[in-house]
Design an enzyme around this catalytic site. Structure first.
Site, PDB file in Angstrom:
ATOM      1  N   GLY A 270       4.948  27.532 -25.271  1.00  0.00           N
ATOM      2  CA  GLY A 270       5.293  26.267 -24.901  1.00  0.00           C
ATOM      3  C   GLY A 270       4.278  25.371 -25.318  1.00  0.00           C
ATOM      4  O   GLY A 270       4.390  24.123 -24.799  1.00  0.00           O
ATOM      5  N   TYR A 464       0.337  50.240 -18.939  1.00  0.00           N
ATOM      6  CA  TYR A 464       0.891  49.514 -17.939  1.00  0.00           C
ATOM      7  C   TYR A 464       0.466  49.795 -16.518  1.00  0.00           C
ATOM      8  O   TYR A 464       0.788  50.850 -16.108  1.00  0.00           O
ATOM      9  CB  TYR A 464       2.306  49.251 -18.067  1.00  0.00           C
ATOM     10  CG  TYR A 464       3.155  48.363 -17.374  1.00  0.00           C
ATOM     11  CD1 TYR A 464       3.409  46.972 -17.744  1.00  0.00           C
ATOM     12  CD2 TYR A 464       3.553  48.706 -15.792  1.00  0.00           C
ATOM     13  CE1 TYR A 464       4.283  46.209 -17.141  1.00  0.00           C
ATOM     14  CE2 TYR A 464       4.469  47.771 -15.310  1.00  0.00           C
ATOM     15  CZ  TYR A 464       4.666  46.484 -15.842  1.00  0.00           C
ATOM     16  OH  TYR A 464       5.409  45.656 -15.253  1.00  0.00           O
TER      17      TYR A 464
HETATM   18  C1  LIG Z   1       9.952  42.190 -12.820  1.00  0.00           C
HETATM   19  C2  LIG Z   1       9.385  41.598 -14.340  1.00  0.00           C
HETATM   20  C3  LIG Z   1       9.555  42.579 -15.258  1.00  0.00           C
HETATM   21  C4  LIG Z   1       8.958  42.304 -16.686  1.00  0.00           C
HETATM   22  N1  LIG Z   1       9.050  42.991 -17.722  1.00  0.00           N
HETATM   23  C5  LIG Z   1       8.672  42.878 -18.722  1.00  0.00           C
HETATM   24  C6  LIG Z   1       8.835  43.674 -20.204  1.00  0.00           C
HETATM   25  O1  LIG Z   1       9.159  44.985 -19.747  1.00  0.00           O
HETATM   26  N2  LIG Z   1       8.393  43.338 -21.143  1.00  0.00           N
HETATM   27  C7  LIG Z   1       7.962  41.935 -21.415  1.00  0.00           C
HETATM   28  O2  LIG Z   1       7.770  41.719 -22.614  1.00  0.00           O
HETATM   29  N3  LIG Z   1       7.978  40.958 -20.621  1.00  0.00           N
HETATM   30  C8  LIG Z   1       8.121  41.396 -19.298  1.00  0.00           C
HETATM   31  N4  LIG Z   1       8.019  40.416 -18.022  1.00  0.00           N
HETATM   32  C9  LIG Z   1       7.559  39.398 -18.454  1.00  0.00           C
HETATM   33  C10 LIG Z   1       8.611  38.180 -18.661  1.00  0.00           C
HETATM   34  O3  LIG Z   1       9.934  38.573 -18.522  1.00  0.00           O
HETATM   35  C11 LIG Z   1       8.429  37.913 -20.268  1.00  0.00           C
HETATM   36  O4  LIG Z   1       7.447  37.148 -20.423  1.00  0.00           O
HETATM   37  C12 LIG Z   1       9.623  37.007 -20.783  1.00  0.00           C
HETATM   38  O5  LIG Z   1       9.637  37.071 -22.289  1.00  0.00           O
HETATM   39  C13 LIG Z   1       9.722  35.753 -20.246  1.00  0.00           C
HETATM   40  O6  LIG Z   1      11.088  34.942 -20.733  1.00  0.00           O
HETATM   41  P1  LIG Z   1      11.594  33.947 -19.958  1.00  0.00           P
HETATM   42  O7  LIG Z   1      12.825  33.557 -20.461  1.00  0.00           O
HETATM   43  O8  LIG Z   1      11.607  34.385 -18.438  1.00  0.00           O
HETATM   44  O9  LIG Z   1      10.444  32.772 -19.986  1.00  0.00           O
HETATM   45  P2  LIG Z   1       9.672  31.967 -18.879  1.00  0.00           P
HETATM   46  O10 LIG Z   1       8.954  32.783 -18.038  1.00  0.00           O
HETATM   47  O11 LIG Z   1      10.646  31.052 -18.501  1.00  0.00           O
HETATM   48  O12 LIG Z   1       8.645  31.433 -19.857  1.00  0.00           O
HETATM   49  C14 LIG Z   1       7.685  32.140 -20.540  1.00  0.00           C
HETATM   50  C15 LIG Z   1       6.545  31.341 -21.296  1.00  0.00           C
HETATM   51  O13 LIG Z   1       7.170  30.750 -22.547  1.00  0.00           O
HETATM   52  C16 LIG Z   1       7.469  29.514 -22.399  1.00  0.00           C
HETATM   53  N5  LIG Z   1       8.804  29.244 -22.775  1.00  0.00           N
HETATM   54  C17 LIG Z   1      10.126  29.589 -22.216  1.00  0.00           C
HETATM   55  N6  LIG Z   1      11.058  29.338 -22.905  1.00  0.00           N
HETATM   56  C18 LIG Z   1      10.705  28.564 -24.113  1.00  0.00           C
HETATM   57  C19 LIG Z   1      11.139  27.995 -25.362  1.00  0.00           C
HETATM   58  N7  LIG Z   1      12.488  28.143 -25.419  1.00  0.00           N
HETATM   59  N8  LIG Z   1      10.216  27.492 -26.063  1.00  0.00           N
HETATM   60  C20 LIG Z   1       8.970  27.409 -25.849  1.00  0.00           C
HETATM   61  N9  LIG Z   1       8.231  28.214 -24.954  1.00  0.00           N
HETATM   62  C21 LIG Z   1       9.079  28.486 -23.860  1.00  0.00           C
HETATM   63  C22 LIG Z   1       7.475  28.932 -20.874  1.00  0.00           C
HETATM   64  O14 LIG Z   1       6.862  27.820 -20.581  1.00  0.00           O
HETATM   65  C23 LIG Z   1       6.174  29.978 -20.428  1.00  0.00           C
HETATM   66  O15 LIG Z   1       4.926  29.666 -20.817  1.00  0.00           O
HETATM   67  C24 LIG Z   1       8.438  40.891 -16.951  1.00  0.00           C
HETATM   68  C25 LIG Z   1       8.466  40.056 -15.739  1.00  0.00           C
HETATM   69  C26 LIG Z   1       8.933  40.398 -14.577  1.00  0.00           C
HETATM   70  C27 LIG Z   1       8.906  39.416 -13.480  1.00  0.00           C
END
Ligand SMILES: Cc1cc2nc3c(=O)[nH]c(=O)nc-3n(C[C@H](O)[C@H](O)[C@H](O)COP(=O)(O)OP(=O)(O)OC[C@H]3O[C@@H](n4cnc5c(N)ncnc54)[C@H](O)[C@@H]3O)c2cc1C
Length: 548
Positions: A270, A464
């Site tokens: 972002g 991890y």
């Molecule tokens: C319990 C748990 C388990 C997890 N397991 C994994 C896993 O197995 N693998 C993994 O890779 N990650 C994992 N994560 C981390 C997280 O889920 C990832 O980073 C995921 O890709 C974020 O997706 P989101 O839609 O929730 O993004 P957000 O949390 O909403 O945003 C993440 C980042 O991307 C930016 N962003 C979001 N949408 C956009 C867009 N459309 N354009 C530009 N920027 C944007 C945001 O500003 C922020 O900086 C986990 C997190 C949790 C809490």
């Protein structure tokens, strides 16, 4: 010191401060085990009711608000406390503590909900004009501070929630491509694709809540990455809205037309723009699956087995090796097996330090599955596996998204529970694991530190770590931050600061060490070009806004 409150069952965990209310209880045997292993004495801090949290009045100026309303409509510019609190940070341990009344939340001044890529573009233009910061918000599952509503040098900041960009735009079954809008959550993406006989195959533990745009913005990796690839491998093209216009990428499966601009956008968190649509490579949905559990004796034999599978190109789609600590704890917490009977059986088979390897294959025919499974098991044989059949594999598959619920319950029970991850080359893997374990244990004496490999490559693998320790009563945030900094310092000379959680705020100080000062200047110059007034995601990816 946390502002502790009485348990309030009415709080909606799906909006803030946790994962969900369902299944958030720890079974009695798990609590007993935790008390014995960590010396935990109950110190609950449930999610705090809205009323006890400090939420400053919104500072969005009237002119900016009016321009945003002109783009998305009055009902899609939210200034109320609940909406703003619902987008105040992500799901790191520290974020969750803040929602439990510890420390200060960074709350956006407004939540803006555009309906389509054109509205996203117009919102960014309005924000640049009024010098308002913009935090793109997908599922809000960031665990590295990526969605913290920091203002930087801006007078106000909005959360740009992509929830209304929820469409499957098109499917090209011949090329096996699908265009999805950025706000589609992973389960919905799978449902939409299944109607066409396809799957994406991206199953991170955050699957239930995370979005397509969030996956692309963070270079996410799913649990089946050995088979389906990381998210960046799935991205064929995308649309990126920026304050200075739209970047559209992806006209062919491969190109020699200059450097890879797509790779600049994937992982840009972002800070360069808002991804509004993603063109994704899809696969035929599997008709056959088999998940199994195998025990290997000790970490060294375990990770050598995974290396062998990777280098002989016979990895199962899911290949996940737990070290002995994680194996012991996951069996104890799930209570799924009679541990003593299992230990006795493994001893009899000369496995004294059991490390659980989960293998999962997904295929489109019984013959394909059998052939791939046989190839994996043939290579594994040299590493003296003890195979336990489908029970543990299927148990893992069914519980694969339970982690976040267990984390909520552990938090309720007074545990400091957090994860961190990295990756490195095979020759450094054990050194890195020992260094991170050592750093965590020195900072958190008596902690349980467990580790697994869940993403393997021919040249290396991810690590991890999960940490459990009784939460400090006086300064719980400081307790974790000290340990996390020690772990990051241990990682820096040996591996990457993030294999898939991204940079956010938490890892930004370590980026220069990884890409060098020149690398940081390249990132800064791209940001300056696409975001000249620096409104996009202040304080993320790059710790301080670029000059000039
Ligand atoms: C319990 C748990 C388990 C997890 N397991 C994994 C896993 O197995 N693998 C993994 O890779 N990650 C994992 N994560 C981390 C997280 O889920 C990832 O980073 C995921 O890709 C974020 O997706 P989101 O839609 O929730 O993004 P957000 O949390 O909403 O945003 C993440 C980042 O991307 C930016 N962003 C979001 N949408 C956009 C867009 N459309 N354009 C530009 N920027 C944007 C945001 O500003 C922020 O900086 C986990 C997190 C949790 C809490």
């Amino acid at each position: 010191m946390c502002n502790t409150v009485a348990m309030n069952p009415g709080i909606d965990h799906t909006l803030r401060g946790g994962w969900t209310l369902e299944g958030g209880k720890l079974p009695a045997h798990a609590l007993r085990w935790l008390r014995t292993r960590t010396g935990l004495s109950e110190h609950p801090t449930p999610v705090a009711p809205d009323s006890v949290l400090v939420v400053p009045e919104p500072e969005l100026g009237e002119a900016a608000r009016a321009d945003l309303v002109a783009v998305v409509g009055e009902e899609h510019v939210l200034l109320d406390r609940t909406a703003r609190l619902g987008r105040a940070g992500g799901l790191s341990y520290v974020d969750l503590l803040r929602h439990r009344g510890c420390g200060q939340l960074a709350v956006p001044d407004a939540v803006v909900l555009p309906a389509d890529p054109d509205e996203v573009l117009a919102v960014l233009k309005a924000c640049a004009e009024h010098n308002v910061g913009v935090v793109p918000f997908g599922g809000g599952t960031s665990v590295v501070g990526g969605v913290s509503a920091l203002r930087g040098d801006k007078p106000a900041v909005i959360a740009l929630d992509l929830v209304r960009l929820n469409r499957l735009v098109s499917v090209d079954p011949v090329s096996r491509l699908a265009v999805l809008q950025a706000g589609v959550r992973a389960p919905e993406a799978e449902r939409l694709l299944a109607a066409h006989g396809f799957t994406l195959g991206h199953f991170p533990q955050s699957f239930e809540r995370a979005t397509i745009g969030g996956f692309a913005a963070t270079r996410s990796a799913g649990q089946a990455s050995s088979g389906y690839g990381r998210f960046e491998d799935m991205v064929e093209g995308l649309r990126l809205a920026t304050p200075v216009g739209e970047l559209k990428l992806g006209v062919a499966p491969a190109t020699a037309a200059g450097p890879g601009l797509k790779d600049l956008v994937v992982g840009s968190e972002g800070a360069f723009g808002v991804i509004s649509e993603v063109t994704l490579r899809v696969r035929r949905a599997p008709t056959h699956r088999r998940y199994e559990g195998v025990f290997l004796d000790g970490w060294d034999r375990g990770h050598e087995a995974v290396r062998d599978l990777a280098q002989q190109r016979v990895l199962a789609d899911v290949t996940r090796l737990s070290d002995a600590e994680e194996t012991e704890i996951s069996l104890a917490l799930t209570g799924g097996l009679k541990s003593q009977a299992l230990t006795g059986y493994l001893r009899a088979r000369r496995v004294t330090d059991p490390c659980l390897l989960i293998l999962g294959w997904e295929a489109n025919s019984a013959a394909e599955l059998a052939a791939r499974r046989a190839a994996t098991l043939r290579v594994l044989r040299a590493h003296k596996p003890v195979r336990l059949g489908k029970v543990l594999g299927e148990a893992w598959r069914h519980g694969r998204y339970n982690g976040p619920r267990q984390r909520d319950a552990l938090l309720d029970a007074g545990v400091c529970v957090e994860t961190l991850e990295t990756a490195t080359h095979w020759s450094q893997l054990s050194t890195l694991r020992s260094a991170v374990r050592g750093a965590l244990l020195r900072s958190l004496p008596g902690a349980v530190v467990m580790c697994h490999v869940s993403h393997a490559y021919e040249t290396g693998a991810s690590l991890y770590f999960t940490v459990l320790v009784p939460r400090a009563t006086e300064d719980p945030i400081g307790q974790w931050q000290t340990a996390k900094s020690a772990a990051c310092r241990a990682i820096a000379p040996l591996g990457t600061i993030s294999h898939h959680h991204a940079v956010g705020t938490d890892h930004a100080p370590y980026l220069p060490g990884e890409v060098g000062e020149l690398g940081v200047r390249v990132i800064e110059s791209v940001k300056r070009e696409l975001d000249p007034t620096g409104v996009l995601n202040p304080g993320k990816l790059l710790p301080v806004p670029p000059k000039g």
